[in-house]
Design a protein around this motif. Sequence first.
Motif, PDB file in Angstrom:
ATOM      1  N   ILE A 133       0.844  -1.197   0.000  1.00 26.59           N
ATOM      2  CA  ILE A 133       0.000   0.000   0.000  1.00 26.59           C
ATOM      3  C   ILE A 133       0.878   1.245   0.000  1.00 26.59           C
ATOM      4  CG2 ILE A 133      -1.642   1.335   1.375  1.00 26.59           C
ATOM      5  CD1 ILE A 133      -2.656  -1.390   2.420  1.00 26.59           C
ATOM      6  N   TRP A 134       1.921   1.206   0.847  1.00 26.47           N
ATOM      7  CA  TRP A 134       2.789   2.378   0.963  1.00 26.47           C
ATOM      8  C   TRP A 134       3.472   2.707  -0.353  1.00 26.47           C
ATOM      9  CZ3 TRP A 134       5.598   1.294   6.278  1.00 26.47           C
ATOM     10  CH2 TRP A 134       4.661   1.468   7.308  1.00 26.47           C
ATOM     11  N   SER A 135       3.842   1.680  -1.121  1.00 26.29           N
ATOM     12  CA  SER A 135       4.540   1.983  -2.368  1.00 26.29           C
ATOM     13  C   SER A 135       3.584   2.609  -3.382  1.00 26.29           C
ATOM     14  CB  SER A 135       5.211   0.730  -2.936  1.00 26.29           C
ATOM     15  OG  SER A 135       4.246  -0.248  -3.189  1.00 26.29           O
ATOM     16  N   ASN A 136       2.281   2.573  -3.091  1.00 18.01           N
ATOM     17  CA  ASN A 136       1.299   3.210  -3.973  1.00 18.01           C
ATOM     18  C   ASN A 136       0.674   4.456  -3.360  1.00 18.01           C
ATOM     19  OD1 ASN A 136       1.312   1.412  -6.235  1.00 18.01           O
ATOM     20  ND2 ASN A 136       0.437  -0.110  -4.857  1.00 18.01           N
ATOM     21  N   GLU A 141       0.931  13.696  -9.855  1.00 14.24           N
ATOM     22  CA  GLU A 141       0.399  15.060  -9.884  1.00 14.24           C
ATOM     23  C   GLU A 141      -1.116  15.059  -9.738  1.00 14.24           C
ATOM     24  OE1 GLU A 141       2.020  17.020 -13.376  1.00 14.24           O
ATOM     25  OE2 GLU A 141       4.044  16.547 -12.681  1.00 14.24           O
ATOM     26  N   GLY A 142      -1.596  16.011  -8.959  1.00 10.99           N
ATOM     27  CA  GLY A 142      -3.040  16.131  -8.765  1.00 10.99           C
ATOM     28  C   GLY A 142      -3.540  15.384  -7.543  1.00 10.99           C
ATOM     29  N   GLN A 143      -2.678  14.541  -6.939  1.00  5.23           N
ATOM     30  CA  GLN A 143      -3.105  13.781  -5.761  1.00  5.23           C
ATOM     31  C   GLN A 143      -3.293  14.727  -4.571  1.00  5.23           C
ATOM     32  OE1 GLN A 143      -0.447  10.595  -4.726  1.00  5.23           O
ATOM     33  NE2 GLN A 143      -1.670   9.984  -2.957  1.00  5.23           N
ATOM     34  N   ILE A 144      -4.391  14.546  -3.864  1.00  5.45           N
ATOM     35  CA  ILE A 144      -4.779  15.457  -2.788  1.00  5.45           C
ATOM     36  C   ILE A 144      -4.588  14.790  -1.426  1.00  5.45           C
ATOM     37  CG2 ILE A 144      -6.776  16.679  -1.792  1.00  5.45           C
ATOM     38  CD1 ILE A 144      -5.713  17.900  -4.374  1.00  5.45           C
ATOM     39  N   PHE A 145      -4.161  15.577  -0.440  1.00  2.00           N
ATOM     40  CA  PHE A 145      -3.987  15.093   0.933  1.00  2.00           C
ATOM     41  C   PHE A 145      -4.765  15.999   1.878  1.00  2.00           C
ATOM     42  CE2 PHE A 145      -0.459  13.891  -1.634  1.00  2.00           C
ATOM     43  CZ  PHE A 145      -0.198  12.582  -1.273  1.00  2.00           C
ATOM     44  N   LYS A 146      -5.000  15.477   3.079  1.00  2.49           N
ATOM     45  CA  LYS A 146      -5.732  16.257   4.078  1.00  2.49           C
ATOM     46  C   LYS A 146      -4.965  17.537   4.400  1.00  2.49           C
ATOM     47  CE  LYS A 146      -6.385  16.003   8.879  1.00  2.49           C
ATOM     48  NZ  LYS A 146      -5.660  15.282   9.904  1.00  2.49           N
ATOM     49  N   ASP A 147      -3.664  17.403   4.610  1.00  3.93           N
ATOM     50  CA  ASP A 147      -2.830  18.568   4.910  1.00  3.93           C
ATOM     51  C   ASP A 147      -1.367  18.188   4.689  1.00  3.93           C
ATOM     52  OD1 ASP A 147      -2.192  16.958   7.070  1.00  3.93           O
ATOM     53  OD2 ASP A 147      -3.408  18.088   8.487  1.00  3.93           O
ATOM     54  N   ALA A 148      -0.475  19.119   4.995  1.00  2.26           N
ATOM     55  CA  ALA A 148       0.951  18.877   4.766  1.00  2.26           C
ATOM     56  C   ALA A 148       1.452  17.698   5.597  1.00  2.26           C
ATOM     57  CB  ALA A 148       1.752  20.136   5.088  1.00  2.26           C
ATOM     58  N   ALA A 149       0.931  17.566   6.825  1.00  4.16           N
ATOM     59  CA  ALA A 149       1.385  16.479   7.700  1.00  4.16           C
ATOM     60  C   ALA A 149       1.024  15.119   7.102  1.00  4.16           C
ATOM     61  CB  ALA A 149       0.760  16.635   9.088  1.00  4.16           C
ATOM     62  N   GLU A 150      -0.178  15.042   6.543  1.00  8.49           N
ATOM     63  CA  GLU A 150      -0.623  13.787   5.922  1.00  8.49           C
ATOM     64  C   GLU A 150       0.262  13.467   4.706  1.00  8.49           C
ATOM     65  OE1 GLU A 150      -3.142  11.889   7.138  1.00  8.49           O
ATOM     66  OE2 GLU A 150      -2.687  10.400   5.614  1.00  8.49           O
ATOM     67  N   ALA A 155       4.649  10.357   2.277  1.00  6.61           N
ATOM     68  CA  ALA A 155       5.938  10.392   1.584  1.00  6.61           C
ATOM     69  C   ALA A 155       6.968   9.542   2.322  1.00  6.61           C
ATOM     70  CB  ALA A 155       6.420  11.836   1.450  1.00  6.61           C
ATOM     71  N   LYS A 156       6.922   9.583   3.668  1.00  7.07           N
ATOM     72  CA  LYS A 156       7.867   8.772   4.452  1.00  7.07           C
ATOM     73  C   LYS A 156       7.602   7.289   4.239  1.00  7.07           C
ATOM     74  CE  LYS A 156       8.524  12.151   8.101  1.00  7.07           C
ATOM     75  NZ  LYS A 156       7.966  12.543   9.403  1.00  7.07           N
ATOM     76  N   ASN A 157       6.316   6.898   4.276  1.00  8.38           N
ATOM     77  CA  ASN A 157       5.976   5.490   4.065  1.00  8.38           C
ATOM     78  C   ASN A 157       6.368   5.045   2.654  1.00  8.38           C
ATOM     79  OD1 ASN A 157       4.949   5.349   6.610  1.00  8.38           O
ATOM     80  ND2 ASN A 157       2.819   5.631   6.005  1.00  8.38           N
ATOM     81  N   TYR A 158       6.152   5.947   1.695  1.00  5.93           N
ATOM     82  CA  TYR A 158       6.510   5.659   0.302  1.00  5.93           C
ATOM     83  C   TYR A 158       8.019   5.430   0.185  1.00  5.93           C
ATOM     84  CZ  TYR A 158       7.000   6.604  -4.738  1.00  5.93           C
ATOM     85  OH  TYR A 158       7.298   6.540  -6.068  1.00  5.93           O
ATOM     86  N   ALA A 159       8.791   6.274   0.887  1.00  6.96           N
ATOM     87  CA  ALA A 159      10.252   6.145   0.842  1.00  6.96           C
ATOM     88  C   ALA A 159      10.688   4.807   1.437  1.00  6.96           C
ATOM     89  CB  ALA A 159      10.900   7.306   1.595  1.00  6.96           C
ATOM     90  N   ILE A 160      10.026   4.408   2.537  1.00  4.89           N
ATOM     91  CA  ILE A 160      10.360   3.119   3.160  1.00  4.89           C
ATOM     92  C   ILE A 160      10.048   1.987   2.190  1.00  4.89           C
ATOM     93  CG2 ILE A 160       9.681   1.495   4.992  1.00  4.89           C
ATOM     94  CD1 ILE A 160       9.137   4.055   6.734  1.00  4.89           C
ATOM     95  N   ALA A 161       8.849   2.051   1.597  1.00  3.78           N
ATOM     96  CA  ALA A 161       8.396   0.960   0.727  1.00  3.78           C
ATOM     97  C   ALA A 161       9.246   0.862  -0.533  1.00  3.78           C
ATOM     98  CB  ALA A 161       6.929   1.160   0.370  1.00  3.78           C
ATOM     99  N   THR A 162       9.717   2.012  -1.032  1.00  2.00           N
ATOM    100  CA  THR A 162      10.490   1.984  -2.274  1.00  2.00           C
ATOM    101  C   THR A 162      11.996   1.984  -2.003  1.00  2.00           C
ATOM    102  OG1 THR A 162      10.354   4.404  -2.427  1.00  2.00           O
ATOM    103  CG2 THR A 162       8.672   3.144  -3.602  1.00  2.00           C
TER     104      THR A 162
END
Length: 212
Positions: A133-136, A141-150, A155-162
């Motif tokens: 899930i984290w790698s996805n 572009e265009g992806q929306i998040f609740k806020d900067a913290a989210e 991004a941290k989880n993505y970095a771990i997964a990749t």
Amino acid sequence: METGFGSGSSNFTFLGSCEYKDELYMISICNGFSLMELFLTLGRKCEEISPQNVILQYLAPHRKLYVTLNEDDDVRNMTHLHTCMRLAIIDMRAVKKDQMGARNVNMAESEDETQTSNDGHLQVSLVSNSIDIWSNCIRGEGQIFKDAAEFRRCAKNYAIATRRSFLYKKNDSEKVILICSVETCSWRIYASRHKADNLFGIRRCNLIHTWR
Ligand SMILES: [Zn+2]
């Protein structure tokens, strides 16, 4: 089914559906709930649902397996998982403590091979699936998040997964710029809050690492 991503609301909520003794209890689960807050909210619907009487579990949607909520961190992971999967409804069940053993036996005898009675296996499969899930969780572009913290959390989880690491070129609540930790690599993500709609999202990015 879509949750209120990027609504700018700080009390971001999920709809929790908790099964107990053949009845369903519906509650709102706020992002950031502690385990005790979860119990108190459910306890208002059904007073038998208390930490003394029951164990709370939620259904990991990608695996159709139940995960036991033992501590606040488990509740955070539960809401994070549903945020990553963009699901607004959390399926839970309350299991009477003296019935836990019986349920495990039933699960072990189940013909469904995706089920397991072993909590250890469950945790391991959840972790390996979190990696999927984290790698996805950063898509482009265009992806929306609740806020900067989210966004930072994803991004941290993505970095771990990749298995890559990044540096913050800019990092505040209005704008986050990530660059690859390899200086010559052109991987980068530019995310910011739009004044017009107050949504925090990825404006531009290059998700391909050009140095290996
Ligand atoms: Zn790179």
